[in-house]
Design a protein around this motif. Structure first.
Motif, PDB file in Angstrom:
ATOM      1  N   LEU A 265       0.990  -1.107   0.086  1.00  0.00           N
ATOM      2  CA  LEU A 265      -0.104  -0.026  -0.102  1.00  0.00           C
ATOM      3  C   LEU A 265       0.812   1.280  -0.068  1.00  0.00           C
ATOM      4  O   LEU A 265       1.769   1.471   0.848  1.00  0.00           O
TER       5      LEU A 265
ATOM      6  N   GLU B 152       0.843   5.579   0.085  1.00  0.00           N
ATOM      7  CA  GLU B 152       0.191   6.595   0.590  1.00  0.00           C
ATOM      8  C   GLU B 152       0.555   7.837  -0.309  1.00  0.00           C
ATOM      9  O   GLU B 152       1.762   8.050  -0.344  1.00  0.00           O
TER      10      GLU B 152
ATOM     11  N   ARG C 226      -4.756  13.210  -4.701  1.00  0.00           N
ATOM     12  CA  ARG C 226      -5.843  12.372  -5.455  1.00  0.00           C
ATOM     13  C   ARG C 226      -4.971  12.314  -6.763  1.00  0.00           C
ATOM     14  O   ARG C 226      -5.069  11.208  -7.253  1.00  0.00           O
TER      15      ARG C 226
ATOM     16  N   TRP D 237      -5.258  -1.025  -7.325  1.00  0.00           N
ATOM     17  CA  TRP D 237      -6.387  -0.068  -6.802  1.00  0.00           C
ATOM     18  C   TRP D 237      -6.101   1.048  -6.257  1.00  0.00           C
ATOM     19  O   TRP D 237      -5.033   1.267  -5.911  1.00  0.00           O
TER      20      TRP D 237
ATOM     21  N   GLU E  80      -7.772   3.645  -3.284  1.00  0.00           N
ATOM     22  CA  GLU E  80      -8.804   4.030  -2.240  1.00  0.00           C
ATOM     23  C   GLU E  80      -8.526   5.323  -2.010  1.00  0.00           C
ATOM     24  O   GLU E  80      -7.241   6.000  -1.372  1.00  0.00           O
ATOM     25  N   ARG E  81      -9.540   6.299  -2.198  1.00  0.00           N
ATOM     26  CA  ARG E  81      -9.413   7.703  -1.907  1.00  0.00           C
ATOM     27  C   ARG E  81      -9.911   8.089  -0.428  1.00  0.00           C
ATOM     28  O   ARG E  81     -10.952   7.420  -0.174  1.00  0.00           O
ATOM     29  N   GLY E  82      -9.083   8.792   0.093  1.00  0.00           N
ATOM     30  CA  GLY E  82      -9.346   9.222   1.605  1.00  0.00           C
ATOM     31  C   GLY E  82      -9.479  10.685   1.565  1.00  0.00           C
ATOM     32  O   GLY E  82      -9.256  11.222   0.556  1.00  0.00           O
TER      33      GLY E  82
ATOM     34  N   SER F 175      -4.520   9.534  -0.421  1.00  0.00           N
ATOM     35  CA  SER F 175      -5.050   8.467  -0.945  1.00  0.00           C
ATOM     36  C   SER F 175      -3.957   7.321  -1.096  1.00  0.00           C
ATOM     37  O   SER F 175      -2.922   7.240  -0.980  1.00  0.00           O
TER      38      SER F 175
END
Length: 98
Positions: free
Chosen positions: A12, A14, A18, A35, A37-39, A43
């Motif tokens: 993963l 960070e 975006r 893939w 994952e937007r935070g 992201s």
């Protein structure tokens, strides 16, 4: 493949923006399962490692080059439930400054 290895096969990353995460995803997804994952604050781009032994090293070199090209100082990544920092090598940054 053992059942316990499933968590060890995912890395993963960070990414602080975006748009940067979208760019990294585009870079990696052409040759890997990846893939996004937007935070709210960061992201995360997830990548499934290929089964061969040298794949993690190849992935990290590829992301390191992307970090350098994007002008980022570093990004954090997680593998095997541990967090690390990936940053371009000092010599690479020194060569671009000259």
């Amino acid at each position: 493949m053992s059942v316990d290895s499933s968590l060890n096969e995912i890395v993963l990353f960070e990414v602080p923006t975006r748009s940067g995460a979208t760019q990294l995803l585009a870079e990696l997804s052409s040759s890997r399962l990846a893939w996004l994952e937007r935070g709210d604050e960061v992201s995360v781009v997830g990548v499934l490692l290929n089964p061969d032994d040298g794949d993690l090293a190849r992935l990290l070199r590829s992301v390191e080059a992307w970090v350098e090209q994007g002008g980022l100082l570093a990004i954090r990544f997680e593998v095997d439930a541990r967090t690390y920092v990936l940053q371009p090598t000092l010599t690479a940054r020194a060569n671009t400054a000259a």
